[in-house]
Enzyme design. Structure first.
Site, PDB file in Angstrom:
ATOM      1  CG  HIS A  76      -2.086  -0.930   1.068  1.00  0.00           C
ATOM      2  ND1 HIS A  76      -3.248  -0.804   1.782  1.00  0.00           N
ATOM      3  CD2 HIS A  76      -2.274  -1.991   0.244  1.00  0.00           C
ATOM      4  CE1 HIS A  76      -4.099  -1.754   1.422  1.00  0.00           C
ATOM      5  NE2 HIS A  76      -3.517  -2.487   0.494  1.00  0.00           N
ATOM      6  CE1 TYR A 204      -6.193   3.179  11.084  1.00  0.00           C
ATOM      7  CE2 TYR A 204      -5.445   3.430   8.819  1.00  0.00           C
ATOM      8  CZ  TYR A 204      -5.336   2.824  10.054  1.00  0.00           C
ATOM      9  OH  TYR A 204      -4.378   1.873  10.274  1.00  0.00           O
ATOM     10  N   PRO A 296      -4.729  -0.205  18.784  1.00  0.00           N
ATOM     11  CG  PRO A 296      -6.542  -1.493  18.116  1.00  0.00           C
ATOM     12  CD  PRO A 296      -5.937  -0.831  19.306  1.00  0.00           C
ATOM     13  CE  LYS A 300       3.809   2.711  13.737  1.00  0.00           C
ATOM     14  NZ  LYS A 300       4.789   2.411  12.781  1.00  0.00           N
ATOM     15  CE1 TYR A 388      -1.394   3.339   9.769  1.00  0.00           C
ATOM     16  CE2 TYR A 388      -0.211   2.338   7.931  1.00  0.00           C
ATOM     17  CZ  TYR A 388      -1.292   2.364   8.792  1.00  0.00           C
ATOM     18  OH  TYR A 388      -2.280   1.416   8.683  1.00  0.00           O
TER      19      TYR A 388
HETATM   20  P1  FAD Z   1       0.902 -12.446  21.368  1.00  0.00           P
HETATM   21  O1  FAD Z   1       0.490 -12.424  19.933  1.00  0.00           O
HETATM   22  O2  FAD Z   1      -0.089 -12.087  22.400  1.00  0.00           O
HETATM   23  O3  FAD Z   1       1.497 -13.893  21.666  1.00  0.00           O
HETATM   24  C1  FAD Z   1       1.782 -14.344  22.985  1.00  0.00           C
HETATM   25  C2  FAD Z   1       1.698 -15.851  23.030  1.00  0.00           C
HETATM   26  O4  FAD Z   1       2.018 -16.288  24.351  1.00  0.00           O
HETATM   27  C3  FAD Z   1       0.303 -16.369  22.726  1.00  0.00           C
HETATM   28  O5  FAD Z   1       0.364 -17.370  21.739  1.00  0.00           O
HETATM   29  C4  FAD Z   1      -0.200 -16.870  24.060  1.00  0.00           C
HETATM   30  O6  FAD Z   1      -1.098 -17.966  23.940  1.00  0.00           O
HETATM   31  C5  FAD Z   1       1.093 -17.286  24.749  1.00  0.00           C
HETATM   32  N1  FAD Z   1       0.992 -17.305  26.220  1.00  0.00           N
HETATM   33  C6  FAD Z   1       0.272 -16.490  27.021  1.00  0.00           C
HETATM   34  N2  FAD Z   1       0.418 -16.841  28.315  1.00  0.00           N
HETATM   35  C7  FAD Z   1       1.257 -17.889  28.329  1.00  0.00           C
HETATM   36  C8  FAD Z   1       1.785 -18.689  29.366  1.00  0.00           C
HETATM   37  N3  FAD Z   1       1.457 -18.467  30.643  1.00  0.00           N
HETATM   38  N4  FAD Z   1       2.621 -19.689  29.047  1.00  0.00           N
HETATM   39  C9  FAD Z   1       2.958 -19.918  27.740  1.00  0.00           C
HETATM   40  N5  FAD Z   1       2.474 -19.204  26.717  1.00  0.00           N
HETATM   41  C10 FAD Z   1       1.638 -18.200  27.003  1.00  0.00           C
HETATM   42  N6  FAD Z   1      -0.293  -4.692  15.344  1.00  0.00           N
HETATM   43  C11 FAD Z   1       0.231  -4.172  14.191  1.00  0.00           C
HETATM   44  O7  FAD Z   1       1.462  -4.018  14.113  1.00  0.00           O
HETATM   45  N7  FAD Z   1      -0.530  -3.845  13.103  1.00  0.00           N
HETATM   46  C12 FAD Z   1      -1.875  -3.974  13.135  1.00  0.00           C
HETATM   47  O8  FAD Z   1      -2.522  -3.717  12.125  1.00  0.00           O
HETATM   48  C13 FAD Z   1      -2.480  -4.464  14.363  1.00  0.00           C
HETATM   49  N8  FAD Z   1      -3.816  -4.622  14.457  1.00  0.00           N
HETATM   50  C14 FAD Z   1      -4.356  -5.201  15.593  1.00  0.00           C
HETATM   51  C15 FAD Z   1      -5.722  -5.349  15.628  1.00  0.00           C
HETATM   52  C16 FAD Z   1      -6.312  -5.915  16.767  1.00  0.00           C
HETATM   53  C17 FAD Z   1      -7.815  -6.068  16.795  1.00  0.00           C
HETATM   54  C18 FAD Z   1      -5.506  -6.350  17.867  1.00  0.00           C
HETATM   55  C19 FAD Z   1      -6.122  -6.985  19.081  1.00  0.00           C
HETATM   56  C20 FAD Z   1      -4.125  -6.203  17.811  1.00  0.00           C
HETATM   57  C21 FAD Z   1      -3.545  -5.622  16.691  1.00  0.00           C
HETATM   58  N9  FAD Z   1      -2.171  -5.434  16.601  1.00  0.00           N
HETATM   59  C22 FAD Z   1      -1.621  -4.847  15.456  1.00  0.00           C
HETATM   60  C23 FAD Z   1      -1.280  -5.856  17.704  1.00  0.00           C
HETATM   61  C24 FAD Z   1      -0.630  -7.220  17.479  1.00  0.00           C
HETATM   62  O9  FAD Z   1      -1.604  -8.190  17.186  1.00  0.00           O
HETATM   63  C25 FAD Z   1       0.195  -7.645  18.718  1.00  0.00           C
HETATM   64  O10 FAD Z   1       1.056  -6.578  19.045  1.00  0.00           O
HETATM   65  C26 FAD Z   1       1.008  -8.931  18.485  1.00  0.00           C
HETATM   66  O11 FAD Z   1       0.147 -10.062  18.521  1.00  0.00           O
HETATM   67  C27 FAD Z   1       2.091  -9.130  19.557  1.00  0.00           C
HETATM   68  O12 FAD Z   1       2.726 -10.372  19.407  1.00  0.00           O
HETATM   69  P2  FAD Z   1       3.362 -11.157  20.638  1.00  0.00           P
HETATM   70  O13 FAD Z   1       3.933 -12.397  20.052  1.00  0.00           O
HETATM   71  O14 FAD Z   1       4.247 -10.239  21.391  1.00  0.00           O
HETATM   72  O15 FAD Z   1       2.142 -11.470  21.604  1.00  0.00           O
HETATM   73  C1  DHB Z   2      -5.774  -3.581  10.862  1.00  0.00           C
HETATM   74  C2  DHB Z   2      -5.664  -3.382  12.203  1.00  0.00           C
HETATM   75  C3  DHB Z   2      -5.234  -2.156  12.658  1.00  0.00           C
HETATM   76  O1  DHB Z   2      -5.092  -1.925  13.944  1.00  0.00           O
HETATM   77  C4  DHB Z   2      -4.928  -1.123  11.795  1.00  0.00           C
HETATM   78  O2  DHB Z   2      -4.543   0.080  12.289  1.00  0.00           O
HETATM   79  C5  DHB Z   2      -5.005  -1.354  10.458  1.00  0.00           C
HETATM   80  C6  DHB Z   2      -5.437  -2.596   9.995  1.00  0.00           C
HETATM   81  C7  DHB Z   2      -6.253  -4.905  10.385  1.00  0.00           C
HETATM   82  O3  DHB Z   2      -6.564  -5.762  11.203  1.00  0.00           O
HETATM   83  O4  DHB Z   2      -6.341  -5.081   9.165  1.00  0.00           O
END
Ligand code: FAD
Ligand code: DHB
Length: 394
Positions: A76, A204, A296, A300, A388
């Site tokens: 994009h 957005y 979100p 980021k 961004y």
């Molecule tokens: P997580 O993905 O939370 O992974 C942690 C893992 O640890 C999980 O698999 C969990 O099951 C495991 N765990 C938990 N507790 C334990 C335990 N006690 N023992 C062993 N394992 C355990 N980010 C972006 O950059 N761009 C986006 O567009 C964006 N959109 C988003 C939209 C939504 C709706 C949401 C909710 C989040 C969004 N994010 C976005 C954020 C992004 O999804 C997270 O920052 C990302 O998942 C972080 O990854 P992580 O591996 O650090 O944590």
């Molecule tokens: C998506 C999630 C976000 O938080 C965002 O800023 C843009 C896109 C997505 O899930 O596609």
């Protein structure tokens, strides 16, 4: 009697942070194990992020897991901001000297990382219960139960990649950690559907009824969000209710051309800003959502998580290859500079685009003024674009 094992690095959590760290270490010949609470299927069922910065894509390339991303990811050049019934483009490519973002679902990225790890024979223990971490000030140990047996992994370092609700941050003595938090008085209700996206770029939307976001996963799969109250349950929204509400909030052209269809998934996510400091406690290093959460709106969270992982992998490789500890020592401060920049950007985007439940007309006027500014001033648009796309090195 616990079954004992030893590795160089024990990683807690198989989300994008833990899996990418495991891959980078594995490629560098550093032996590691991932211990995950859930099943692989459960992890893949969580629909989350969708937008990757160029630096994240470059890192995935370096880790050797980006082949499908390059085939299927959507590049994009910019994004759309809708307010007052009209849409305005912010062109990242022009404003940042050629930088873009790639739309590729977190689910797909996680699948690519899981498959590569499996093919390369690196171990992941799924459905590990009662995971606990010990001795990270001297001799680190990870314990868990699996299939009724007790297991113990001795290691040089523990990586806490277990997300916001995980066990690693919670195991740090209260006196050693400070946390900073803001909980927002609203959430996002998301819907995934097998329908073509309404626009080639993300939209957005700021609307008097609340924020909405039109995103996508592929040319045939759309992801939409509407701002909702915190007590909202996804089950109480029929698909029709969701589409009706979304249509009210987007610009008239998008409302007219939007293709609707049955949902594949619907869920509510709360919005939170959170930072834990420091991110290192002796031989325990936190990475990703275990250490910080952003709302979100700025896309980021995943990108920040992978940035932590890059710094942690570099620091561990430098330690094992050259016996140098300066990158391990500066890990926390190096991460936190970028974390706080992303916290600011994400809070700012959130404030500009959402309806504050207790806000008044004055707040709405300020938001609209800010939106007009970022869509007309080159300086303001460049600031948004740089943040961004991830050109926000600090
Ligand atoms: P997580 O993905 O939370 O992974 C942690 C893992 O640890 C999980 O698999 C969990 O099951 C495991 N765990 C938990 N507790 C334990 C335990 N006690 N023992 C062993 N394992 C355990 N980010 C972006 O950059 N761009 C986006 O567009 C964006 N959109 C988003 C939209 C939504 C709706 C949401 C909710 C989040 C969004 N994010 C976005 C954020 C992004 O999804 C997270 O920052 C990302 O998942 C972080 O990854 P992580 O591996 O650090 O944590
Ligand atoms: C998506 C999630 C976000 O938080 C965002 O800023 C843009 C896109 C997505 O899930 O596609």
């Amino acid at each position: 009697m616990a079954q004992a094992k030893r590795v160089q690095v024990a990683i807690v959590g198989a989300g994008p942070s833990g899996l990418l760290l495991g891959q980078l270490l594995h490629r560098a010949g550093i032996d590691n194990i991932i211990v995950e609470l859930r099943s692989a299927q459960y992890v893949l069922g969580r629909i989350r992020a969708g937008v990757l910065e160029q630096t994240t894509v470059d890192l995935l390339d370096e880790a050797g897991v980006a082949a499908r991303l390059h085939r299927e990811g959507l590049i994009h050049d910019g994004t759309q901001m809708a307010f007052g019934g009209k849409r305005h483009q912010i062109n990242f490519r022009k404003l940042t000297g050629g930088k873009t973002v790639t739309v590729y679902g977190q689910t797909e990225l996680t699948r690519d990382l899981m498959e590569t790890r499996h093919e390369e024979g690196a171990p992941t223990i799924y459905e590990a219960l009662d995971v606990s971490v010990h001795g990270f000030d001297a001799k680190p140990v990870v314990r868990f139960h699996k299939d009724g047996a007790e297991h113990e992994i001795g290691c040089d370092f523990i990586a806490g990649c277990d997300g916001y609700h995980g066990v690693t941050r919670a195991s740090v003595p209260a006196a050693a950690i400070r946390t900073f938090e803001r909980v927002y008085p609203f959430g996002w209700l998301g819907l995934l559907s097998e329908t073509p996206p309404v626009s080639e770029e993300l939209i957005y939307c700021n609307h008097p009824r609340g924020f909405a976001l039109c995103s996508m996963r592929s040319p045939t799969r759309s992801r939409y969000y509407v701002q909702c109250s915190l007590d909202e349950k996804a089950e109480s929204w029929t698909d029709q209710m969701f589409w009706d509400e979304l249509r009210r909030r987007v610009d008239p052209e998008a409302a007219e051309s939007m293709v609707t269809g049955p949902s594949i998934e619907k869920s509510v996510a709360p919005l939170r800003s959170f930072v834990a400091e420091p991110m290192r406690f002796g031989k325990l290093f936190l990475a990703g959502d275990a250490a910080h959460i952003v709302p979100p709106t700025g896309a980021k969270g995943l990108n920040l998580a992978e940035h932590d992982v890059r710094l942690l992998a570099d620091a561990l490789i430098d330690w094992y290859d050259h016996g140098r500890r300066d990158l391990l020592d500066s890990y926390s401060a190096d991460c936190l500079r970028r974390v706080w920049r992303a916290e600011h950007f994400s809070a700012w985007m959130t404030a500009m685009l959402h309806k504050a439940p207790n806000g008044d007309e004055f707040d709405e006027k300020l938001q609209l003024s800010q939106l007009r500014y970022v869509t007309t001033s080159r300086a303001a648009a460049t600031s948004l674009a740089e943040n961004y796309v991830g050109l926000d090195r600090v």
